[in-house]
Design an enzyme around this catalytic site. Sequence first.
Site, mmCIF file in Angstrom:
data_model
loop_
_atom_site.group_PDB
_atom_site.id
_atom_site.type_symbol
_atom_site.label_atom_id
_atom_site.label_comp_id
_atom_site.label_asym_id
_atom_site.label_seq_id
_atom_site.Cartn_x
_atom_site.Cartn_y
_atom_site.Cartn_z
ATOM 1 N N CYS A 120 0.615 -1.184 0.000
ATOM 2 C CA CYS A 120 -0.028 0.113 0.152
ATOM 3 C C CYS A 120 0.909 1.334 -0.138
ATOM 4 C CB CYS A 120 -0.943 -0.023 1.144
ATOM 5 S SG CYS A 120 -0.279 -0.241 2.939
ATOM 6 N N MET A 176 -4.797 -7.802 4.927
ATOM 7 C CA MET A 176 -4.912 -6.741 5.617
ATOM 8 C C MET A 176 -6.286 -6.779 6.303
ATOM 9 S SD MET A 176 -2.905 -3.960 6.640
ATOM 10 C CE MET A 176 -1.780 -3.485 5.020
ATOM 11 N N SER A 177 -7.250 -6.873 5.716
ATOM 12 C CA SER A 177 -8.549 -7.027 6.023
ATOM 13 C C SER A 177 -8.706 -8.077 7.241
ATOM 14 C CB SER A 177 -9.640 -7.122 4.864
ATOM 15 O OG SER A 177 -9.729 -6.325 4.140
ATOM 16 N N GLN A 203 4.111 -9.596 2.748
ATOM 17 C CA GLN A 203 4.319 -8.968 1.711
ATOM 18 C C GLN A 203 5.465 -9.403 0.831
ATOM 19 O OE1 GLN A 203 3.682 -5.068 3.150
ATOM 20 N NE2 GLN A 203 1.317 -5.286 2.870
ATOM 21 N N GLU A 262 6.794 -2.206 12.069
ATOM 22 C CA GLU A 262 5.463 -3.145 11.574
ATOM 23 C C GLU A 262 5.860 -4.462 10.923
ATOM 24 O OE1 GLU A 262 3.754 -3.947 8.841
ATOM 25 O OE2 GLU A 262 5.065 -2.665 7.336
ATOM 26 N N GLY A 263 5.211 -5.423 11.302
ATOM 27 C CA GLY A 263 5.594 -6.596 10.802
ATOM 28 C C GLY A 263 4.714 -7.114 9.699
ATOM 29 N N GLN A 264 3.942 -6.294 9.232
ATOM 30 C CA GLN A 264 2.968 -6.875 7.904
ATOM 31 C C GLN A 264 3.847 -7.034 6.843
ATOM 32 O OE1 GLN A 264 -0.361 -7.278 8.308
ATOM 33 N NE2 GLN A 264 -0.837 -7.704 6.034
ATOM 34 N N ARG A 310 4.512 1.109 -1.250
ATOM 35 C CA ARG A 310 5.837 1.265 -1.922
ATOM 36 C C ARG A 310 5.582 0.426 -3.341
ATOM 37 N NH1 ARG A 310 9.881 0.441 0.603
ATOM 38 N NH2 ARG A 310 8.853 0.790 2.826
#
Length: 471
Positions: free
Chosen positions: A50, A199-200, A120, A114-116, A52
């Site tokens: 979201c 993400m949702s 990705q 952040e670990g998200q 990059r």
Amino acid sequence: MSLLVVGLSHRTAPVSLLERASLTVDAKVKLLHDTLAAEPAAEGTVLATCNRIELYADVDKFHAGVAELSTLLAQHSGVGLDELTPYLYVHYEDRAVHHLFSVACGLDSMVVGEGQILGQIKDALATGQEQHTAGRLLNDLFQQALRVGKRAHSETGIDRAGQSLVTFGLEQLAGGTGAAEVGAWAAGKRALVIGAGSMSSLAAATLARAGVAEIAVANRTPARAERLVEILTQPGAGTRVAARAVEMVAVGDEMAKADIVVSCTGATGLVLTGNDVETALRARGDANGDTNGDTNGDTEQSPMYLLDLAMPRDIDAAVHRIPGARLVDIESLAAASADAPMASDVDQVRDLVSDEVAAFGAAQRAATITPTVVALRAMAADVVAGEIARLDGRLPGLDAKQRAEITQTVRRVVDKLLHAPTVRVKELAGEPGGAGYADALRTLFDLDPGTVASVSRADLNDGDVKNRGRV
């Protein structure tokens, strides 16, 4: 060949441009294949999140590679090259490795730590593997980036420096800075989650743990919404939330019942317009006894909280100006995170990244000597075989046992003579400038360049190498 990355992110480009430059799944696949079709590139994969868009490639020419990758990004993102170029950054060789490792650790994220991003990066690698565009270099690089990111989170306190975008976004809505504040704000509320991707799903799980009473999940593929509901309500989930799947056509009605709306889909256009939100607010007012339908009429009515985590945006930015609505989106998250304090653990992660970059570079340089060493040993084996054949012609009376002993002795002599120099040359090849040792070996032993090249091709085309570590 050398590693090159060309990209843009929230650090270099305005959110409005990132929105326009976002890539669909089909566009990413087409971009990868066009990258390999380009003359300078032998491998490629794309990391698109979201905030990059980065294109990684193994290229043989730096300037031609930069020009080609920049053009491809512009072509597939739909943003003109002249408009895109001022916001692009370029990293090459060790700097490119350092950049990806920093990204994997969360140092380059909108919310530090952040670990998200690890999920990705994993998805970017999987796409490159599935499309057969990621070869040995990018497989090694992305696998190591995942390991480095996991090390950062397990061995340092980088998690204390920030949170995922979901958590940070909910904190912004709640007006607090921790789980307790979010929990107090979310308790008993009704939530609508639009989308059922990673993400949702993370947002839904976070809301469930925070104590919302009910979650409705809407998704264009109903089966995915139903699967997310199963996960939220399964025994052992640790929550008591009531969750249900709803059709996308019911989103308007569900909004009128919801206190919190979270949206993160892959749609290229708006999912919720300003009119949608105003209609839902009027319906909420009517349900609460505001017969005038005026969203300002019921002073006791709590606001509708909306969190937009999509890029491009799902929720119309005009919602910021609607009374009774409180919207947090990627752009407002970027502004809020700019002043977020960084933990002292960040320095420790930076040191870890620097060490890992040095180790990766040494390993890659050492690997470049391998085809030459293999070719040298193959040449030695041919020499041994030729001499044994010549011996058979001169001493035909040797029995099988004598022949085997002589053959083994000659092989041991050759192996001992080659052992020390090949071990040492591998060590030296790991140092800066070590590639020259491979050239020296080829020259000293008059190795056939075609033989060395064939070893390299066999290594790069090996299916186990290309797909090793598939995740």
